[in-house]
Motif scaffolding. Structure first.
Motif, PDB file in Angstrom:
ATOM      1  N   ASP A   1      -3.399  10.172 -10.112  1.00  0.00           N
ATOM      2  CA  ASP A   1      -4.506  10.773  -9.369  1.00  0.00           C
ATOM      3  C   ASP A   1      -5.133   9.782  -8.391  1.00  0.00           C
ATOM      4  O   ASP A   1      -5.650  10.186  -7.351  1.00  0.00           O
ATOM      5  CB  ASP A   1      -5.586  11.297 -10.314  1.00  0.00           C
TER       6      ASP A   1
ATOM      7  N   VAL B   1      -1.676  10.011 -15.829  1.00  0.00           N
ATOM      8  CA  VAL B   1      -2.267  11.049 -14.968  1.00  0.00           C
ATOM      9  C   VAL B   1      -3.380  10.452 -14.110  1.00  0.00           C
ATOM     10  O   VAL B   1      -3.432  10.686 -12.894  1.00  0.00           O
ATOM     11  CB  VAL B   1      -2.797  12.237 -15.811  1.00  0.00           C
ATOM     12  N   LYS B   2      -4.243   9.659 -14.715  1.00  0.00           N
ATOM     13  CA  LYS B   2      -5.346   9.039 -13.957  1.00  0.00           C
ATOM     14  C   LYS B   2      -4.812   8.088 -12.889  1.00  0.00           C
ATOM     15  O   LYS B   2      -5.321   8.054 -11.769  1.00  0.00           O
ATOM     16  CB  LYS B   2      -6.296   8.304 -14.901  1.00  0.00           C
TER      17      LYS B   2
ATOM     18  N   LEU C   1       1.134  18.011 -15.909  1.00  0.00           N
ATOM     19  CA  LEU C   1       1.180  18.290 -14.475  1.00  0.00           C
ATOM     20  C   LEU C   1       1.633  19.719 -14.178  1.00  0.00           C
ATOM     21  O   LEU C   1       1.596  20.153 -13.021  1.00  0.00           O
ATOM     22  CB  LEU C   1       2.107  17.291 -13.771  1.00  0.00           C
TER      23      LEU C   1
ATOM     24  N   GLU D   1      -2.487  10.241 -20.507  1.00  0.00           N
ATOM     25  CA  GLU D   1      -3.740  10.352 -19.754  1.00  0.00           C
ATOM     26  C   GLU D   1      -3.896   9.181 -18.784  1.00  0.00           C
ATOM     27  O   GLU D   1      -4.366   9.359 -17.658  1.00  0.00           O
ATOM     28  CB  GLU D   1      -4.943  10.454 -20.694  1.00  0.00           C
TER      29      GLU D   1
ATOM     30  N   THR E   1      -2.230  12.974  -4.077  1.00  0.00           N
ATOM     31  CA  THR E   1      -3.291  13.860  -4.521  1.00  0.00           C
ATOM     32  C   THR E   1      -4.175  14.227  -3.333  1.00  0.00           C
ATOM     33  O   THR E   1      -4.181  13.555  -2.324  1.00  0.00           O
ATOM     34  CB  THR E   1      -4.161  13.195  -5.592  1.00  0.00           C
ATOM     35  N   GLU E   2      -4.907  15.294  -3.478  1.00  0.00           N
ATOM     36  CA  GLU E   2      -5.865  15.683  -2.443  1.00  0.00           C
ATOM     37  C   GLU E   2      -7.166  14.975  -2.656  1.00  0.00           C
ATOM     38  O   GLU E   2      -7.565  14.696  -3.759  1.00  0.00           O
ATOM     39  CB  GLU E   2      -6.093  17.201  -2.509  1.00  0.00           C
TER      40      GLU E   2
END
Length: 172
Positions: free
Chosen positions: A165, A161-162, A28, A158, A171-172
């Protein structure tokens, strides 16, 4: 672009908070803080002796983590903390309202096996049952994700992170 949140990597002892936390922080692009470093010596002595902490032992520790997280507001960061009970997470959020949790989850047998192979850690496997008994998983109204700890560290990172997200509020 939204300001980064502080992520609290949580879970019972042995789920890999100290391994995944730094990897997640690197991924990140934010600093990492080891939650165990916020424990007063009395807490470490107690756990080293196989004595589970009581809530009164945890409050100063959680407050210290919360203050670190609050200081990282708008900058982002990753910190590890067992954060096993809802009341502990509420305490962290009271000091640092924007924290997001990554709950590392896994099978008790896998976690016990991992704990039995680590060296130099003060938390004995004898306390694992008390950790699981105390654990209150994230509730739907808590900002966070659950991530299974099966597989290697990079794979787990990972997945985290996913999952992060996929949260619309961070998140955008």
């Amino acid at each position: 672009m939204r300001t980064p949140h502080v992520v609290v990597v949580m879970g019972v002892a042995g789920t890999g908070k100290t391994t995944i936390g730094p990897l997640l922080a690197a991924r990140l692009g934010v600093p990492y803080a080891e939650g165990d470093d916020f424990h007063p010596k009395a807490n470490i002595d107690k756990m080293s002796a196989g004595i589970p902490l009581e809530d009164t032992d945890r409050w100063p520790w959680l407050d210290a983590i919360g203050h670190w997280a609050h200081g990282r507001a708008g900058l982002g960061g990753v910190v590890s903390s067992s954060a096993l009970k809802r009341s502990y997470r509420d305490r962290l959020r009271a000091v640092a309202p924007g924290v997001v949790f990554v709950h590392l989850t896994g099978d008790r047998k896998l976690i016990e096996d991992r704990m039995s192979h680590r060296e130099g850690h003060f938390m004995p496997t004898a306390l694992l049952d008390s950790q699981f008994a105390t654990l209150q998983p994230l509730e739907p109204d808590e900002a966070g994700v659950a991530v299974d700890v099966g597989g290697g560290p990079q794979e787990i990172t990972e997945r985290a992170v996913k999952a992060l997200d996929a949260l619309p509020d961070i998140t955008e």
